[in-house]
Design a protein around this motif. Structure first.
Motif, mmCIF file in Angstrom:
data_model
loop_
_atom_site.group_PDB
_atom_site.id
_atom_site.type_symbol
_atom_site.label_atom_id
_atom_site.label_comp_id
_atom_site.label_asym_id
_atom_site.label_seq_id
_atom_site.Cartn_x
_atom_site.Cartn_y
_atom_site.Cartn_z
ATOM 1 N N VAL B 205 27.671 -57.433 11.420
ATOM 2 C CA VAL B 205 28.474 -56.644 12.367
ATOM 3 C C VAL B 205 29.790 -57.370 12.648
ATOM 4 O O VAL B 205 30.870 -56.767 12.650
ATOM 5 C CB VAL B 205 27.674 -56.411 13.674
ATOM 6 C CG1 VAL B 205 28.565 -55.793 14.751
ATOM 7 C CG2 VAL B 205 26.483 -55.500 13.405
ATOM 8 N N ASN B 206 29.688 -58.694 12.877
ATOM 9 C CA ASN B 206 30.916 -59.457 13.145
ATOM 10 C C ASN B 206 31.892 -59.413 11.967
ATOM 11 O O ASN B 206 33.098 -59.304 12.148
ATOM 12 C CB ASN B 206 30.565 -60.920 13.458
ATOM 13 C CG ASN B 206 30.087 -61.087 14.884
ATOM 14 O OD1 ASN B 206 30.365 -60.256 15.756
ATOM 15 N ND2 ASN B 206 29.311 -62.142 15.139
ATOM 16 N N LEU B 207 31.358 -59.521 10.739
ATOM 17 C CA LEU B 207 32.247 -59.469 9.567
ATOM 18 C C LEU B 207 32.929 -58.105 9.482
ATOM 19 O O LEU B 207 34.135 -58.023 9.209
ATOM 20 C CB LEU B 207 31.446 -59.744 8.282
ATOM 21 C CG LEU B 207 32.258 -59.706 7.000
ATOM 22 C CD1 LEU B 207 33.327 -60.802 7.004
ATOM 23 C CD2 LEU B 207 31.367 -59.873 5.766
ATOM 24 N N HIS B 208 32.125 -57.054 9.711
ATOM 25 C CA HIS B 208 32.683 -55.699 9.654
ATOM 26 C C HIS B 208 33.811 -55.537 10.676
ATOM 27 O O HIS B 208 34.901 -55.036 10.350
ATOM 28 C CB HIS B 208 31.559 -54.694 9.905
ATOM 29 C CG HIS B 208 32.045 -53.283 9.991
ATOM 30 N ND1 HIS B 208 32.457 -52.554 8.880
ATOM 31 C CD2 HIS B 208 32.212 -52.452 11.070
ATOM 32 C CE1 HIS B 208 32.845 -51.351 9.273
ATOM 33 N NE2 HIS B 208 32.699 -51.264 10.606
ATOM 34 N N ARG B 209 33.560 -55.994 11.887
ATOM 35 C CA ARG B 209 34.580 -55.847 12.927
ATOM 36 C C ARG B 209 35.803 -56.732 12.617
ATOM 37 O O ARG B 209 36.941 -56.349 12.865
ATOM 38 C CB ARG B 209 33.998 -56.243 14.286
ATOM 39 C CG ARG B 209 33.008 -55.204 14.816
ATOM 40 C CD ARG B 209 32.406 -55.641 16.131
ATOM 41 N NE ARG B 209 31.465 -54.624 16.627
ATOM 42 C CZ ARG B 209 30.659 -54.788 17.672
ATOM 43 N NH1 ARG B 209 30.642 -55.956 18.318
ATOM 44 N NH2 ARG B 209 29.856 -53.814 18.079
ATOM 45 N N ALA B 210 35.539 -57.916 12.092
ATOM 46 C CA ALA B 210 36.653 -58.818 11.774
ATOM 47 C C ALA B 210 37.555 -58.215 10.697
ATOM 48 O O ALA B 210 38.786 -58.245 10.800
ATOM 49 C CB ALA B 210 36.105 -60.166 11.298
ATOM 50 N N LEU B 214 41.391 -57.402 11.053
ATOM 51 C CA LEU B 214 42.398 -57.998 10.148
ATOM 52 C C LEU B 214 43.184 -56.916 9.406
ATOM 53 O O LEU B 214 44.398 -57.052 9.202
ATOM 54 C CB LEU B 214 41.703 -58.916 9.122
ATOM 55 C CG LEU B 214 41.152 -60.227 9.671
ATOM 56 C CD1 LEU B 214 40.371 -60.980 8.586
ATOM 57 C CD2 LEU B 214 42.279 -61.104 10.182
ATOM 58 N N ARG B 215 42.473 -55.855 9.033
ATOM 59 C CA ARG B 215 43.169 -54.773 8.323
ATOM 60 C C ARG B 215 44.229 -54.159 9.248
ATOM 61 O O ARG B 215 45.332 -53.858 8.796
ATOM 62 C CB ARG B 215 42.140 -53.719 7.892
ATOM 63 C CG ARG B 215 42.661 -52.741 6.861
ATOM 64 C CD ARG B 215 41.562 -51.830 6.354
ATOM 65 N NE ARG B 215 40.520 -52.540 5.637
ATOM 66 C CZ ARG B 215 39.232 -52.550 5.983
ATOM 67 N NH1 ARG B 215 38.806 -51.884 7.054
ATOM 68 N NH2 ARG B 215 38.350 -53.224 5.273
ATOM 69 N N ARG B 216 43.851 -54.034 10.481
ATOM 70 C CA ARG B 216 44.805 -53.458 11.424
ATOM 71 C C ARG B 216 45.984 -54.424 11.649
ATOM 72 O O ARG B 216 47.125 -54.033 11.704
ATOM 73 C CB ARG B 216 44.091 -53.162 12.749
ATOM 74 C CG ARG B 216 44.949 -52.372 13.723
ATOM 75 C CD ARG B 216 44.140 -51.904 14.926
ATOM 76 N NE ARG B 216 43.547 -53.012 15.659
ATOM 77 C CZ ARG B 216 42.234 -53.254 15.719
ATOM 78 N NH1 ARG B 216 41.384 -52.468 15.070
ATOM 79 N NH2 ARG B 216 41.772 -54.279 16.399
ATOM 80 N N THR B 217 45.641 -55.698 11.726
ATOM 81 C CA THR B 217 46.690 -56.693 12.007
ATOM 82 C C THR B 217 47.602 -56.920 10.802
ATOM 83 O O THR B 217 48.818 -56.893 10.909
ATOM 84 C CB THR B 217 46.040 -58.039 12.367
ATOM 85 O OG1 THR B 217 45.155 -57.829 13.461
ATOM 86 C CG2 THR B 217 47.096 -59.050 12.750
ATOM 87 N N LEU B 218 46.991 -57.142 9.641
ATOM 88 C CA LEU B 218 47.786 -57.506 8.447
ATOM 89 C C LEU B 218 48.361 -56.288 7.734
ATOM 90 O O LEU B 218 49.317 -56.415 6.966
ATOM 91 C CB LEU B 218 46.929 -58.300 7.461
ATOM 92 C CG LEU B 218 46.369 -59.607 8.009
ATOM 93 C CD1 LEU B 218 45.465 -60.271 6.986
ATOM 94 C CD2 LEU B 218 47.493 -60.540 8.405
ATOM 95 N N GLY B 219 47.771 -55.123 7.933
ATOM 96 C CA GLY B 219 48.261 -53.923 7.246
ATOM 97 C C GLY B 219 49.529 -53.389 7.869
ATOM 98 O O GLY B 219 50.241 -52.598 7.265
ATOM 99 N N GLY B 236 40.296 -55.797 18.928
ATOM 100 C CA GLY B 236 39.117 -55.038 18.550
ATOM 101 C C GLY B 236 37.959 -55.442 19.443
ATOM 102 O O GLY B 236 38.102 -56.308 20.336
ATOM 103 N N PRO B 237 36.815 -54.886 19.103
ATOM 104 C CA PRO B 237 35.628 -55.157 19.951
ATOM 105 C C PRO B 237 35.248 -56.648 19.881
ATOM 106 O O PRO B 237 35.553 -57.302 18.888
ATOM 107 C CB PRO B 237 34.549 -54.278 19.335
ATOM 108 C CG PRO B 237 35.266 -53.293 18.478
ATOM 109 C CD PRO B 237 36.514 -53.938 18.076
#
Lengths: 219, 240
Positions: B205-210, B214-219, B236-237
């Motif tokens: 779950v943590n990897l999925h949220r991370a 990151l996609r939101r941040t780096l994209g 994020g959560p």
């Protein structure tokens, strides 16, 4: 290119060449033409004879190395002319180009021996630099008309190696000029004299090889 | 005369052709008849050439046409490339025309023709050797793609690593651990669970949220990355 286009292209050229065909006079053999040129060179020599000191010439021809050098120059001129005319005809062996080597060796060797007389014989009459300069000028001046006549005759043939043929023509003209110089060379040879003669002969051969090669490479 | 004709017979030949390009018979017993046929052919060519010298256009046309396969065969035997053989043939035809006065009908014709062909073949190969090979595309050099690293590639790679490290460092602890162990260091779930003391489900779950964070941040646009990474409300959560 397709076979049809290729055949059509060749047929077109063949028809074009055959359509414009004119009768040609067959060239005499190379030996005969070489003889004709030698006769012309001899005629030039005879025309110059009234200006030569024949008595001095007779005295000088009594000396062996001078006699052999003159003989070598004459033979080189004849042999190089024969070689030039032979190589101007397709199908003749290119080994003809080696024909002038032996007489040229005699010419150069005898001239080289003559140079030693300056050191060997105390009373010799070596040439001075201004006299040698006159000899080179004579070589170049006489070589020019001889070369022009020779290249003009060679142009009637079809030399497949024009530079080789032209260089042989240059050797022939230079050797003939050197032979014609003998009656007008009233002093003994020195190393400087020989070197300047060699320079003059080299200039004539080189100029013929370059300019004559271009003239013979027509068509 | 015969020696001059046979002088070309030891040359490299094409299958089924002799040194002059004539078709040959494979049986050795036919060699004598082949030689006499060649002699007759040579005499016919010499006769046509003699007539051509006198101005007979029809004999000249016949002669040149008969010479075509001979010239092509000799050129190929000389090593001329297939696409240049036609050029040699045309050069030789022109040379024959110019040199026709030099031919002596008392001598064989084929050595005369062979000498011309060999010289024109050599001339053609020399010209081809002197010519630059790759000049068909004048802007080929400029348009060539350089497969090596671009000049600023190392700097860009270092910049990307720096931005990624900052984004990962800004993640909540659980998500950061999941990214570092599972994604960057490529450890297994069991190893990561043993190292961090978290369950495998929590790590997933943590990897999925991370990754989502990151996609939101780096994209986003590069100029917005720093801002997105510095806003805690948009991380994020929280991790589990």
């Amino acid at each position: 290119m397709s076979d049809t286009a290729r055949t059509s292209s060749h047929d077109h050229l063949v028809d074009s060449l055959a359509g414009g065909l004119r009768p040609v006079r067959r060239l005499p053999g190379p030996a005969f033409r070489a003889l004709a040129w030698c006769a012309a060179a001899t005629g030039l020599g005879l025309a110059l004879m009234p200006f030569a000191d024949l008595e001095a010439l007779r005295t000088r021809m009594a000396v062996a190395d001078l006699r052999y050098a003159a003989l070598g120059a004459v033979l080189t001129a004849v042999a190089a002319a024969v070689a030039a005319f032979q190589t101007s005809v397709p199908g003749r062996a290119s080994a003809w180009a080696l024909l002038p080597l032996a007489p040229a060796a005699l010419w150069i060797g005898a001239s080289g021996v003559g140079c030693l007389r300056d050191w060997a014989v105390p009373g010799a009459d070596p040439a001075h630099l201004h006299q040698t300069g006159g000899c080179v000028a004579f070589l170049l001046t006489v070589s020019l008309p001889l070369s022009l006549v020779l290249v003009g005759m060679l142009r009637r043939a079809c030399p497949l190696r024009p530079n080789l043929t032209a260089a042989l023509a240059g050797l022939s003209a230079a050797a003939a000029a050197a032979a014609l110089l003998v009656p007008f060379h009233p002093h003994d040879a020195t190393a400087t004299d020989l070197l300047l003669h060699a320079l003059g002969v080299g200039l004539v051969i080189g100029a013929n090889g370059l300019a004559g090669g271009r003239l013979l490479r027509r068509g | 005369m015969a020696c001059a004709v046979t002088a070309g017979l030891d040359r490299p030949t094409l299958p089924g052709r002799d040194a002059f390009g004539w078709a040959t018979v494979a049986r050795p017993s036919a060699a004598a008849s082949g030689f006499s046929a060649r002699m007759r052919r040579d005499e016919a060519l010499a006769s046509d050439m003699a007539a051509a010298q006198a101005g007979d256009a029809e004999a000249y046309r016949r002669l040149l046409r008969d010479c075509l396969p001979v010239i092509a065969g000799l050129a190929r035997a000389q090593g001329v490339r297939a696409d240049a053989v036609d050029d040699v043939v045309q050069d030789v035809l022109l040379t024959i025309h110019r040199a026709r006065a030099t031919y002596d009908p008392a001598r064989p014709f084929l050595p005369w023709l062979r000498a011309i062909t060999q010289r024109r073949a050599i001339d053609r190969m020399r010209r081809a050797g002197r010519r630059p090979r790759e000049v068909h595309d004048p802007i080929a050099y400029e348009a060539e793609v350089d497969r090596g690293p671009a000049p600023g590639q190392g700097l860009e790679a270092r910049d990307r690593e720096r931005v990624l490290a900052r984004a990962v460092a800004a993640l909540p602890e659980g998500q950061r651990q999941a990214v570092e162990h599972l994604a960057l260091q490529e450890r297994s779930l069991d190893e990561t669970a043993a190292l961090t003391g978290r369950t495998k489900g929590a790590l997933k779950v943590n990897l999925h949220r991370a990754l989502k964070a990151l996609r939101r941040t780096l994209g986003a646009d590069p100029t917005d990355r720093d801002e997105a990474a510095s806003r805690p409300g948009e991380r994020g959560p929280h991790d589990v």
